[in-house]
Design an enzyme around this catalytic site. Structure first.
Site, short mmCIF file in Angstrom:
data_model
loop_
_atom_site.label_atom_id
_atom_site.label_comp_id
_atom_site.label_asym_id
_atom_site.label_seq_id
_atom_site.Cartn_x
_atom_site.Cartn_y
_atom_site.Cartn_z
N GLY A 137 62.53 -28.23 23.23
CA GLY A 137 61.99 -27.28 22.26
C GLY A 137 62.98 -26.31 21.66
O GLY A 137 62.85 -25.89 20.52
N GLU A 144 65.88 -20.29 25.13
CA GLU A 144 64.57 -20.94 25.29
C GLU A 144 63.78 -20.81 24.00
O GLU A 144 64.02 -19.88 23.20
CB GLU A 144 63.85 -20.27 26.48
CG GLU A 144 62.42 -20.67 26.74
CD GLU A 144 62.19 -22.14 27.07
OE1 GLU A 144 62.70 -23.01 26.32
OE2 GLU A 144 61.45 -22.42 28.02
N ASP A 145 62.85 -21.71 23.77
CA ASP A 145 62.01 -21.63 22.57
C ASP A 145 60.94 -20.54 22.73
O ASP A 145 60.95 -19.55 22.02
CB ASP A 145 61.42 -23.00 22.20
CG ASP A 145 60.64 -23.66 23.34
OD1 ASP A 145 60.54 -23.08 24.44
OD2 ASP A 145 60.13 -24.77 23.13
N ASP A 193 56.10 -18.30 27.70
CA ASP A 193 54.64 -18.26 27.67
C ASP A 193 54.15 -17.68 29.00
O ASP A 193 54.09 -16.46 29.15
CB ASP A 193 54.16 -19.70 27.41
CG ASP A 193 52.66 -19.82 27.24
OD1 ASP A 193 52.01 -18.81 26.93
OD2 ASP A 193 52.11 -20.93 27.43
N ARG A 224 58.32 -30.92 15.25
CA ARG A 224 59.57 -30.24 15.62
C ARG A 224 60.48 -30.03 14.42
O ARG A 224 61.31 -29.14 14.41
CB ARG A 224 60.34 -31.06 16.67
CG ARG A 224 59.66 -31.16 18.03
CD ARG A 224 60.64 -31.69 19.05
NE ARG A 224 60.03 -32.16 20.28
CZ ARG A 224 59.72 -31.40 21.33
NH1 ARG A 224 59.94 -30.11 21.30
NH2 ARG A 224 59.20 -31.92 22.42
N PHE A 252 48.78 -21.23 19.44
CA PHE A 252 49.68 -22.34 19.74
C PHE A 252 50.56 -22.61 18.53
O PHE A 252 50.07 -22.85 17.43
CB PHE A 252 48.89 -23.60 20.13
CG PHE A 252 49.81 -24.60 20.78
CD1 PHE A 252 50.10 -24.52 22.13
CD2 PHE A 252 50.42 -25.60 20.02
CE1 PHE A 252 50.98 -25.41 22.73
CE2 PHE A 252 51.31 -26.50 20.62
CZ PHE A 252 51.59 -26.41 21.97
#
Ligand code: IMP
Ligand code: MG
Length: 174
Positions: free
Chosen positions: A43, A98-99, A102, A164, A151
């Protein structure tokens, strides 16, 4: 087919990534070895490739891939490497990219593993700091955008491997 609503435009991302590059450089004023930037696959790969070109420092890149088998009660114990780093982090400054953060399980696990390998420092840069499902207290040194919930897809982020390649970041709405 999902409905997508733009949350962060390509332009906003470009601006913010430039600022992050400057913030990151400024936070290592006395660094005398090259910075090790670690991309969490898959990601973060789009963000990573843009970000490293905005960090005006000597740096090296490496990649990890983590698989999460988290359940709702104990997510951190269910993260495993499916690809480890190739560069040694011993006595190096490490920046994890990191993307999305969460629940916090992935980053908590990776930080703990890398810190055990005796680096000089480990910092975290996340594109998105998402609050809705945060379960763990994580220290995020740099982040692009804070989002309360939803999301997200695009700019590396996927939904079942799709989207993506979108240039902006979108929320899936139905
Ligand atoms: P954490 O371990 O719960 O913090 O999860 C982080 C990982 O979950 C991220 O690296 C993403 O791969 C994935 N993830 C969490 N939220 C989203 C989202 O909104 N869109 C796409 N992937 C997400
Ligand atoms: Mg991920």
């Amino acid at each position: 087919m999902e409905n997508l609503k733009v949350v962060i435009s390509e332009n906003q991302i470009r601006q913010r990534v430039k600022e992050l590059g400057r913030e990151i450089k400024a936070s290592y004023p006395d660094i005398d070895v090259s910075l090790v930037c670690v991309c969490i696959l898959k990601g973060a790969v789009v963000f990573f490739s843009d970000l490293i070109r905005e960090i005006d420092l000597d740096l090296e890149i490496d990649f990890v891939r983590l698989s999460s088998y988290g359940d709702s009660t104990c997510p951190s114990e269910k993260v495993i490497f499916s690809k480890d780093m190739e560069i040694s982090v011993k006595n190096r400054h490490v920046l994890i990219v990191e993307d999305i953060i969460d629940t916090g399980a992935t980053i908590t696990y990776l930080k703990r593993v890398l810190e055990a390998r005796n680096p000089l420092s480990v910092k975290v840069c996340a594109l998105i700091h998402k609050m809705e499902r945060r379960r763990m207290d994580v220290e995020i040194d740099f982040y692009g955008f804070r989002i309360e919930k939803g999301f997200l897809v695009g700019y590396g982020l996927d939904c079942a491997e799709k989207y993506r390649n979108l240039k902006g970041i979108y929320e899936i709405v139905d």
